[in-house]
Every structure is written in structure tokens, then in C-alpha cells.
Design a protein around this motif. Structure first.
Motif, PDB file in Angstrom:
ATOM      1  N   LYS A 105       0.841  -1.202   0.000  1.00  0.00           N
ATOM      2  CA  LYS A 105       0.000   0.000   0.000  1.00  0.00           C
ATOM      3  C   LYS A 105       0.878   1.255   0.000  1.00  0.00           C
ATOM      4  CE  LYS A 105      -3.916  -2.150   2.336  1.00  0.00           C
ATOM      5  NZ  LYS A 105      -4.836  -2.099   3.477  1.00  0.00           N
ATOM      6  N   GLY A 106       1.912   1.234   0.818  1.00  0.00           N
ATOM      7  CA  GLY A 106       2.832   2.365   0.859  1.00  0.00           C
ATOM      8  C   GLY A 106       3.570   2.537  -0.450  1.00  0.00           C
ATOM      9  N   PHE A 107       3.918   1.431  -1.075  1.00  0.00           N
ATOM     10  CA  PHE A 107       4.591   1.460  -2.372  1.00  0.00           C
ATOM     11  C   PHE A 107       3.737   2.190  -3.406  1.00  0.00           C
ATOM     12  CE2 PHE A 107       4.681  -0.580  -6.554  1.00  0.00           C
ATOM     13  CZ  PHE A 107       5.997  -0.421  -6.924  1.00  0.00           C
ATOM     14  N   TYR A 108       2.471   1.813  -3.517  1.00  0.00           N
ATOM     15  CA  TYR A 108       1.581   2.459  -4.489  1.00  0.00           C
ATOM     16  C   TYR A 108       1.353   3.926  -4.152  1.00  0.00           C
ATOM     17  CZ  TYR A 108       0.549  -1.996  -6.676  1.00  0.00           C
ATOM     18  OH  TYR A 108       0.662  -3.191  -7.346  1.00  0.00           O
ATOM     19  N   ALA A 109       1.168   4.226  -2.883  1.00  0.00           N
ATOM     20  CA  ALA A 109       0.922   5.612  -2.473  1.00  0.00           C
ATOM     21  C   ALA A 109       2.125   6.495  -2.808  1.00  0.00           C
ATOM     22  CB  ALA A 109       0.605   5.670  -0.978  1.00  0.00           C
ATOM     23  N   MET A 110       3.322   6.033  -2.499  1.00  0.00           N
ATOM     24  CA  MET A 110       4.509   6.852  -2.744  1.00  0.00           C
ATOM     25  C   MET A 110       4.803   6.998  -4.238  1.00  0.00           C
ATOM     26  SD  MET A 110       5.000   7.883   0.185  1.00  0.00           S
ATOM     27  CE  MET A 110       6.245   8.998  -0.337  1.00  0.00           C
ATOM     28  N   ALA A 111       4.632   5.935  -5.015  1.00  0.00           N
ATOM     29  CA  ALA A 111       4.843   6.029  -6.465  1.00  0.00           C
ATOM     30  C   ALA A 111       3.814   6.972  -7.088  1.00  0.00           C
ATOM     31  CB  ALA A 111       4.757   4.651  -7.110  1.00  0.00           C
ATOM     32  N   PHE A 112       2.592   6.938  -6.590  1.00  0.00           N
ATOM     33  CA  PHE A 112       1.534   7.827  -7.077  1.00  0.00           C
ATOM     34  C   PHE A 112       1.870   9.288  -6.770  1.00  0.00           C
ATOM     35  CE2 PHE A 112      -2.605   9.969  -6.560  1.00  0.00           C
ATOM     36  CZ  PHE A 112      -3.201   9.663  -7.769  1.00  0.00           C
ATOM     37  N   LEU A 113       2.245   9.563  -5.539  1.00  0.00           N
ATOM     38  CA  LEU A 113       2.569  10.939  -5.157  1.00  0.00           C
ATOM     39  C   LEU A 113       3.800  11.459  -5.897  1.00  0.00           C
ATOM     40  CD1 LEU A 113       1.820  10.817  -1.326  1.00  0.00           C
ATOM     41  CD2 LEU A 113       0.447  11.893  -3.133  1.00  0.00           C
ATOM     42  N   LEU A 114       4.803  10.616  -6.064  1.00  0.00           N
ATOM     43  CA  LEU A 114       5.985  11.007  -6.837  1.00  0.00           C
ATOM     44  C   LEU A 114       5.584  11.362  -8.263  1.00  0.00           C
ATOM     45  CD1 LEU A 114       9.056  11.318  -7.288  1.00  0.00           C
ATOM     46  CD2 LEU A 114       9.110   8.863  -7.788  1.00  0.00           C
ATOM     47  N   SER A 115       4.723  10.570  -8.862  1.00  0.00           N
ATOM     48  CA  SER A 115       4.284  10.818 -10.231  1.00  0.00           C
ATOM     49  C   SER A 115       3.532  12.139 -10.344  1.00  0.00           C
ATOM     50  CB  SER A 115       3.395   9.675 -10.720  1.00  0.00           C
ATOM     51  OG  SER A 115       4.110   8.462 -10.730  1.00  0.00           O
ATOM     52  N   LEU A 116       2.631  12.420  -9.402  1.00  0.00           N
ATOM     53  CA  LEU A 116       1.874  13.679  -9.449  1.00  0.00           C
ATOM     54  C   LEU A 116       2.794  14.882  -9.291  1.00  0.00           C
ATOM     55  CD1 LEU A 116      -1.433  13.102  -7.448  1.00  0.00           C
ATOM     56  CD2 LEU A 116      -0.982  12.761  -9.865  1.00  0.00           C
ATOM     57  N   PHE A 117       3.690  14.809  -8.327  1.00  0.00           N
ATOM     58  CA  PHE A 117       4.613  15.914  -8.107  1.00  0.00           C
ATOM     59  C   PHE A 117       5.491  16.144  -9.324  1.00  0.00           C
ATOM     60  CE2 PHE A 117       8.768  17.509  -6.842  1.00  0.00           C
ATOM     61  CZ  PHE A 117       8.400  18.710  -6.248  1.00  0.00           C
ATOM     62  N   ALA A 118       6.002  15.066  -9.883  1.00  0.00           N
ATOM     63  CA  ALA A 118       6.884  15.175 -11.047  1.00  0.00           C
ATOM     64  C   ALA A 118       6.129  15.698 -12.264  1.00  0.00           C
ATOM     65  CB  ALA A 118       7.519  13.820 -11.350  1.00  0.00           C
ATOM     66  N   ALA A 119       4.871  15.314 -12.428  1.00  0.00           N
ATOM     67  CA  ALA A 119       4.081  15.817 -13.558  1.00  0.00           C
ATOM     68  C   ALA A 119       3.925  17.323 -13.473  1.00  0.00           C
ATOM     69  CB  ALA A 119       2.710  15.141 -13.593  1.00  0.00           C
ATOM     70  N   VAL A 120       3.724  17.844 -12.275  1.00  0.00           N
ATOM     71  CA  VAL A 120       3.615  19.291 -12.081  1.00  0.00           C
ATOM     72  C   VAL A 120       4.948  19.963 -12.426  1.00  0.00           C
ATOM     73  CG1 VAL A 120       3.328  21.093 -10.322  1.00  0.00           C
ATOM     74  CG2 VAL A 120       1.737  19.172 -10.413  1.00  0.00           C
ATOM     75  N   ALA A 121       6.051  19.382 -11.987  1.00  0.00           N
ATOM     76  CA  ALA A 121       7.367  19.956 -12.266  1.00  0.00           C
ATOM     77  C   ALA A 121       7.681  19.922 -13.758  1.00  0.00           C
ATOM     78  CB  ALA A 121       8.443  19.209 -11.477  1.00  0.00           C
ATOM     79  N   VAL A 122       7.327  18.842 -14.433  1.00  0.00           N
ATOM     80  CA  VAL A 122       7.568  18.741 -15.875  1.00  0.00           C
ATOM     81  C   VAL A 122       6.736  19.784 -16.614  1.00  0.00           C
ATOM     82  CG1 VAL A 122       7.192  17.277 -17.907  1.00  0.00           C
ATOM     83  CG2 VAL A 122       8.349  16.349 -15.901  1.00  0.00           C
ATOM     84  N   GLN A 123       5.474  19.935 -16.239  1.00  0.00           N
ATOM     85  CA  GLN A 123       4.618  20.931 -16.886  1.00  0.00           C
ATOM     86  C   GLN A 123       5.176  22.334 -16.681  1.00  0.00           C
ATOM     87  OE1 GLN A 123       2.320  21.375 -18.981  1.00  0.00           O
ATOM     88  NE2 GLN A 123       1.541  23.395 -18.505  1.00  0.00           N
ATOM     89  N   LYS A 124       5.663  22.612 -15.488  1.00  0.00           N
ATOM     90  CA  LYS A 124       6.262  23.920 -15.212  1.00  0.00           C
ATOM     91  C   LYS A 124       7.474  24.143 -16.102  1.00  0.00           C
ATOM     92  CE  LYS A 124       8.961  26.412 -11.816  1.00  0.00           C
ATOM     93  NZ  LYS A 124       9.894  26.823 -12.860  1.00  0.00           N
ATOM     94  N   ASN A 125       8.315  23.129 -16.210  1.00  0.00           N
ATOM     95  CA  ASN A 125       9.511  23.241 -17.048  1.00  0.00           C
ATOM     96  C   ASN A 125       9.171  23.439 -18.518  1.00  0.00           C
ATOM     97  OD1 ASN A 125      11.212  22.965 -14.874  1.00  0.00           O
ATOM     98  ND2 ASN A 125      11.451  20.762 -15.140  1.00  0.00           N
ATOM     99  N   VAL A 126       8.187  22.710 -19.003  1.00  0.00           N
ATOM    100  CA  VAL A 126       7.776  22.846 -20.400  1.00  0.00           C
ATOM    101  C   VAL A 126       7.324  24.271 -20.660  1.00  0.00           C
ATOM    102  CG1 VAL A 126       5.981  22.170 -22.062  1.00  0.00           C
ATOM    103  CG2 VAL A 126       7.211  20.419 -20.759  1.00  0.00           C
TER     104      VAL A 126
END
Length: 143
Positions: A105-126
Motif C-alpha cells: 500500500k505504501g509502495f503504491y501511495a509513494m509512487a503515485f505521489l511522486l508521479s503527481l509531483f513530477a508531472a507538475v514539475a515537468v509541466q512547469k519546465n515545459v
């Protein structure tokens, strides 16, 4: 509204953002691929990831648009917030009721949160790269 060109993000930050996004998504999806759960459960968690990524990017774009004086309707802005919160709630409820070990459960939660945070950072960079590269305001893409 004309704004001054934003400084271009560093290559290190751009690379780290893309790496975090890819690591988060690949990790989450590899967990689903190797999971012993039913196919409909895998589909549920996959859909939450895709919905969450879209919602996070839409929210980041809306916040940025508002900060730059670009019109964003209140209903769309509200829907972006609701979508991000709903994706988080759906993942939480799904994991809470799942017959998985707490480490999974922790594995999925952390991978999900990492993905959301990174998507925001990538969009900002673009957006920042496009703004720094544009020579006139008319060339700015609607990202």
C-alpha cells in the motif's frame, strides 16, 4: 498581458523532473503488472494514476495562468482542485480497502505521489522553456 521572459530552468532540474516522472510511473505500473490482484483492480489503479496525472497538470496550468493574468474560469479552477483531491481520495479508499500488505500500500501511495509531483514539475519546465525560447509574446504556446 505582457510579462517579462522567465529564466530558463536548468538542464539538471529538467532532467530530474523527467526522471522523477518516469521513475514514478514505471514503478507504479511495474507494481501493477506484477501484482496478483484481479484485472479489474489493476484497471482501477491504472485509471486513478492517469486521472491524477491529468488533474495535477491541469491544476498547475490553471494556477500558473491565473498568476500570469490569463483568464481561467472559477468553475474550471474548482474542478481542477476537486479532480486532484478526488484522485487522492480514490487512491486512499482503494488502498485502505485492498487486501494488500501495508508495504505494498505504501509502495503504491509513494509512487503515485511522486508521479503527481513530477508531472507538475515537468509541466512547469515545459512552460518555462517555451516562455524563455519565445522571442515575442505572440509566439508563446498555450501550454
Amino acid at each position: 498581458m505582457q510579462t517579462s521572459p522567465a529564466p530558463r530552468p536548468s538542464s539538471a532540474f529538467i532532467g530530474a523532473s523527467w526522471a522523477a516522472l518516469l521513475i514514478g510511473i514505471v514503478t507504479y505500473l511495474s507494481g501493477l503488472w506484477n501484482a496478483t490482484m484481479a484485472l479489474n483492480e489493476k484497471g482501477y489503479y491504472f485509471t486513478i494514476l492517469m486521472y491524477g496525472l491529468f488533474a495535477a497538470i491541469s491544476l498547475q496550468k490553471s494556477v500558473r495562468d491565473r498568476a500570469e493574468g490569463i483568464a481561467v474560469t472559477g468553475i474550471y479552477f474548482g474542478l481542477c482542485w476537486i479532480s486532484v483531491l478526488l484522485a487522492l481520495l480514490l487512491l486512499t479508499v482503494g488502498l485502505w480497502n485492498a487486501t494488500l500488505q501495508n508495504s505494498e500500500k505504501g509502495f503504491y501511495a509513494m509512487a503515485f505521489l511522486l508521479s503527481l509531483f513530477a508531472a507538475v514539475a515537468v509541466q512547469k519546465n515545459v512552460r518555462d522553456v517555451a516562455r524563455a525560447s519565445a522571442t515575442t509574446p505572440a509566439e508563446l504556446p498555450g501550454t
